[in-house]
Design a protein around this motif. Sequence first.
Motif, PDB file in Angstrom:
ATOM      1  N   GLN A 166      29.408  -5.511  -6.858  1.00 14.56           N
ATOM      2  CA  GLN A 166      28.332  -6.466  -6.680  1.00 14.56           C
ATOM      3  C   GLN A 166      27.130  -5.779  -6.027  1.00 14.56           C
ATOM      4  N   VAL A 167      25.953  -6.116  -6.489  1.00 10.04           N
ATOM      5  CA  VAL A 167      24.723  -5.539  -5.978  1.00 10.04           C
ATOM      6  C   VAL A 167      24.049  -6.526  -5.044  1.00 10.04           C
ATOM      7  N   ARG A 168      23.637  -6.053  -3.888  1.00 11.54           N
ATOM      8  CA  ARG A 168      22.857  -6.877  -2.965  1.00 11.54           C
ATOM      9  C   ARG A 168      21.405  -6.413  -3.001  1.00 11.54           C
ATOM     10  N   LEU A 169      20.498  -7.374  -2.958  1.00 14.75           N
ATOM     11  CA  LEU A 169      19.075  -7.100  -2.904  1.00 14.75           C
ATOM     12  C   LEU A 169      18.536  -7.718  -1.627  1.00 14.75           C
ATOM     13  N   VAL A 170      18.085  -6.889  -0.712  1.00 10.41           N
ATOM     14  CA  VAL A 170      17.602  -7.376   0.583  1.00 10.41           C
ATOM     15  C   VAL A 170      16.076  -7.375   0.570  1.00 10.41           C
ATOM     16  N   GLU A 171      15.513  -8.562   0.679  1.00 10.47           N
ATOM     17  CA  GLU A 171      14.061  -8.737   0.631  1.00 10.47           C
ATOM     18  C   GLU A 171      13.504  -8.918   2.035  1.00 10.47           C
ATOM     19  N   SER A 172      12.262  -8.531   2.194  1.00  8.93           N
ATOM     20  CA  SER A 172      11.561  -8.774   3.449  1.00  8.93           C
ATOM     21  C   SER A 172      10.063  -8.743   3.183  1.00  8.93           C
ATOM     22  N   GLY A 173       9.306  -9.244   4.160  1.00  8.24           N
ATOM     23  CA  GLY A 173       7.867  -9.115   4.090  1.00  8.24           C
ATOM     24  C   GLY A 173       7.090 -10.366   3.765  1.00  8.24           C
ATOM     25  N   GLY A 174       7.754 -11.457   3.486  1.00 12.60           N
ATOM     26  CA  GLY A 174       7.022 -12.683   3.219  1.00 12.60           C
ATOM     27  C   GLY A 174       6.382 -13.213   4.492  1.00 12.60           C
ATOM     28  N   TYR A 201      20.678  -9.231 -11.241  1.00  9.74           N
ATOM     29  CA  TYR A 201      20.909  -9.601  -9.849  1.00  9.74           C
ATOM     30  C   TYR A 201      19.631 -10.174  -9.235  1.00  9.74           C
ATOM     31  N   TRP A 202      19.842 -11.035  -8.238  1.00  8.01           N
ATOM     32  CA  TRP A 202      18.715 -11.700  -7.579  1.00  8.01           C
ATOM     33  C   TRP A 202      18.851 -11.591  -6.074  1.00  8.01           C
ATOM     34  N   GLY A 203      17.719 -11.473  -5.415  1.00 10.21           N
ATOM     35  CA  GLY A 203      17.692 -11.544  -3.970  1.00 10.21           C
ATOM     36  C   GLY A 203      17.707 -12.987  -3.502  1.00 10.21           C
ATOM     37  N   GLN A 204      17.691 -13.143  -2.189  1.00 12.38           N
ATOM     38  CA  GLN A 204      17.796 -14.490  -1.619  1.00 12.38           C
ATOM     39  C   GLN A 204      16.456 -15.219  -1.608  1.00 12.38           C
ATOM     40  N   GLY A 205      15.384 -14.490  -1.813  1.00 13.87           N
ATOM     41  CA  GLY A 205      14.063 -15.095  -1.833  1.00 13.87           C
ATOM     42  C   GLY A 205      13.359 -14.977  -0.495  1.00 13.87           C
ATOM     43  N   THR A 206      12.057 -14.824  -0.557  1.00 11.01           N
ATOM     44  CA  THR A 206      11.245 -14.780   0.659  1.00 11.01           C
ATOM     45  C   THR A 206       9.986 -15.626   0.433  1.00 11.01           C
ATOM     46  N   GLN A 207       9.662 -16.441   1.415  1.00 14.74           N
ATOM     47  CA  GLN A 207       8.556 -17.382   1.271  1.00 14.74           C
ATOM     48  C   GLN A 207       7.215 -16.689   1.508  1.00 14.74           C
ATOM     49  N   VAL A 208       6.287 -16.943   0.610  1.00 17.61           N
ATOM     50  CA  VAL A 208       4.901 -16.512   0.769  1.00 17.61           C
ATOM     51  C   VAL A 208       4.027 -17.755   0.740  1.00 17.61           C
ATOM     52  N   THR A 209       3.252 -17.939   1.791  1.00 19.43           N
ATOM     53  CA  THR A 209       2.362 -19.094   1.879  1.00 19.43           C
ATOM     54  C   THR A 209       0.945 -18.599   2.100  1.00 19.43           C
ATOM     55  N   VAL A 210       0.048 -19.031   1.231  1.00 18.62           N
ATOM     56  CA  VAL A 210      -1.354 -18.630   1.321  1.00 18.62           C
ATOM     57  C   VAL A 210      -2.193 -19.866   1.608  1.00 18.62           C
TER      58      VAL A 210
END
Length: 114
Positions: free
Chosen positions: A1-9, A103-112
């Motif tokens: 299984q592949v994990r995708l770790v997102e950051s920066g939102g 594969y998909w990451g967990q998502g990171t929120q971006v608000t403008v």
Amino acid sequence: QVRLVESGGGLAQAGGSLRLSCAPSRSILSFVRLGWYRQAPGKQLEFVAHISSSGTTDYADSVKGRFTISRDTTKNTVYLEMNSLKPEDTAVYYCNALQIAEYWGQGTQVTVSS
């Protein structure tokens, strides 16, 4: 299984910038492509950008000239540099990776904000 770790939102003002990062649990060069999708409230998931294993990039028309996807093989990370942000860029951004499976990451929120 592949994990995708997102950051920066986070939160940015219109015209501002943010950078998203995606760090897979396998070598980024092992994927056919890596990229980003986003989903705004009440809207369908949409393609943003991707980079292939050869380094070829592709962008949605709505972000061309404003967003840049890149990779750093030494850090095993893919980045999405977002400039000239608009309120319509507000969404949850998902890292996406394609090998034999997808594969998909967990998502990171971006608000403008305007």
